[in-house]
Design a protein around this motif. Structure first.
Motif, PDB file in Angstrom:
ATOM      1  N   GLU A   5       0.961  -1.186  -0.183  1.00  0.00           N
ATOM      2  CA  GLU A   5       0.171   0.010  -0.128  1.00  0.00           C
ATOM      3  C   GLU A   5       0.617   1.314  -0.119  1.00  0.00           C
ATOM      4  N   LEU A   6       1.747   1.249   0.496  1.00  0.00           N
ATOM      5  CA  LEU A   6       2.739   2.320   0.560  1.00  0.00           C
ATOM      6  C   LEU A   6       3.693   2.665  -0.753  1.00  0.00           C
ATOM      7  N   GLU A   9      -0.016   4.360  -2.631  1.00  0.00           N
ATOM      8  CA  GLU A   9       0.269   5.731  -2.063  1.00  0.00           C
ATOM      9  C   GLU A   9       1.442   6.679  -2.623  1.00  0.00           C
ATOM     10  N   SER A  10       2.324   6.089  -2.487  1.00  0.00           N
ATOM     11  CA  SER A  10       3.852   7.199  -2.772  1.00  0.00           C
ATOM     12  C   SER A  10       3.686   6.919  -3.943  1.00  0.00           C
ATOM     13  N   TYR A  39       3.300   0.294   8.209  1.00  0.00           N
ATOM     14  CA  TYR A  39       4.592   1.377   7.419  1.00  0.00           C
ATOM     15  C   TYR A  39       2.849   2.691   8.069  1.00  0.00           C
ATOM     16  N   GLU A  41       1.588   7.274   8.170  1.00  0.00           N
ATOM     17  CA  GLU A  41       1.883   8.805   7.569  1.00  0.00           C
ATOM     18  C   GLU A  41       2.907   8.974   7.376  1.00  0.00           C
ATOM     19  N   HIS A  43       5.717   7.522   7.732  1.00  0.00           N
ATOM     20  CA  HIS A  43       6.314   7.214   6.143  1.00  0.00           C
ATOM     21  C   HIS A  43       5.865   7.709   4.293  1.00  0.00           C
ATOM     22  N   LEU A  44       4.504   8.131   4.572  1.00  0.00           N
ATOM     23  CA  LEU A  44       4.726   8.550   3.559  1.00  0.00           C
ATOM     24  C   LEU A  44       5.208   9.750   3.295  1.00  0.00           C
ATOM     25  N   HIS A  45       5.008  10.737   4.334  1.00  0.00           N
ATOM     26  CA  HIS A  45       5.524  12.214   4.067  1.00  0.00           C
ATOM     27  C   HIS A  45       7.632  12.274   3.997  1.00  0.00           C
ATOM     28  N   ARG A  48       7.757  11.391   0.732  1.00  0.00           N
ATOM     29  CA  ARG A  48       7.814  12.707   0.025  1.00  0.00           C
ATOM     30  C   ARG A  48       9.205  13.774   0.201  1.00  0.00           C
TER      31      ARG A  48
END
Lengths: 214, 214
Positions: A5-6, A9-10, A39, A41, A43-45, A48
């Motif tokens: 999903e990471l 999403e990323s 994982y 938020e 990690h998503l941040h 980026r």
């Protein structure tokens, strides 16, 4: 979320995420089973931020890692930490301990600005002023005044938007400083190209007005 | 002046001058004897332009030659020629004929500016905006308005200084256009680094004010 999903999403490929994990740019997820990690938020941040550093700013991965370390553990007070973090971005002006940057100092004094003489921006300005001088087109005082006034106003806008709250990554001590440093680094990496493009387009607009093209 | 004086006056080494002559970046001097040529102010001036292009702008020699050709023989009207010449400088945004640059167009329309959709600055802006978006930090309208207003004012200053008289190189037809194009190219190459350095220093000054460092 799972790593799949990471990826989704990323938009960052799995192999790249694994590479960042291995190199320590991305903190590990929370282990759920022997083969699965969770994982969040943060990690998503972080992905980026890595993307901004390695993509827009063009930093090699090891250099990006050094900038992330400054964001995670700010060194010294906020003023020093901001200077250090932004100095980690290109262009890299060679700092010569025997050079006291006379052109840059004269310009900064003319503008009446507070500065740290060890800051990379001072060497960067000296090199830029010297290049113009050597090309037989030294920067006039009128130009310094015009540029300086408008760039200071833009910097005031930028700093007014600087986050003072804790970053997504958590609430550890120094977190507000981390958010501010991240903003300064990312803002420099992402906004400088926007500014140069807007400036070239503004020239086109002004030229069109002068030449009556429409 | 003799070539030895040209070396001394310009600070450019003899081997480099010979290389520029061979590659056609520098026009030949007036032959005085079989082994001696006479050089003038226009050669000194041209050497400074070459230095700005290959030094500050970081152009490879062949690319610098192409820019010099645009300065010497402007193609199309002044508006087109200015656009072409500045587009020959880095960064080189890849132009995709199937991309209509929606982000850049929205921003330019918001600012109410005249532009040529084929201009490299449009692709450059699109890439910069996309990079910010992908990093999760899209540029806000408030930021566009603030940056746009100040950069337009700086562009007005720049264009007000644009020479309209004939350049040193002579008074051939199109000479005023040559001087304007040379100013635009050199100004872009030399002033962009000054602007980025001044911006980083302005941030330091504003941060010092906010943090009460002094």
């Amino acid at each position: 979320m799972r790593v799949s999903e990471l990826v989704e999403e990323s938009g960052v490929p799995l192999a790249t995420i694994k590479y960042y994990l291995r190199e320590g740019l991305l903190p590990p997820g929370t282990a759920m089973t022997a083969t699965q990690a969770e994982y969040g938020e943060q990690h998503l941040h972080r992905l980026r931020v890595i993307r901004a550093l390695t993509g827009a700013a063009g930093l090699p991965v090891q250099q990006a890692k050094a900038v992330l370390a400054l964001i995670d553990s700010p060194d010294g007070d906020l003023f020093d930490a901001l200077g250090q973090a932004v100095a980690a971005l290109p262009p890299y002006a060679v700092r010569d301990p025997h050079d006291d940057y006379p052109r840059a100092r004269a310009v900064i004094h003319r503008l009446g600005q507070v500065y740290d003489p060890r800051y990379a921006g001072v060497a960067q300005l000296e090199h830029a002023l010297m290049a113009a001088e050597q090309a037989g087109l030294p920067i006039s005082d009128a130009r310094i005044d015009a540029y300086g006034r408008h760039l200071h106003a833009m910097a005031e806008f930028d700093l007014a938007q600087m986050p003072t709250s804790a970053p997504l990554d958590g609430a550890e001590a120094g977190a507000p400083a981390s958010a501010a440093i991240e903003y300064a680094v990312i803002g420099t990496a992402l906004y400088e190209p926007v500014i140069l493009a807007l400036r070239r387009l503004a020239h086109q607009d002004v030229a069109a007005g002068l030449l009556d093209v429409d």
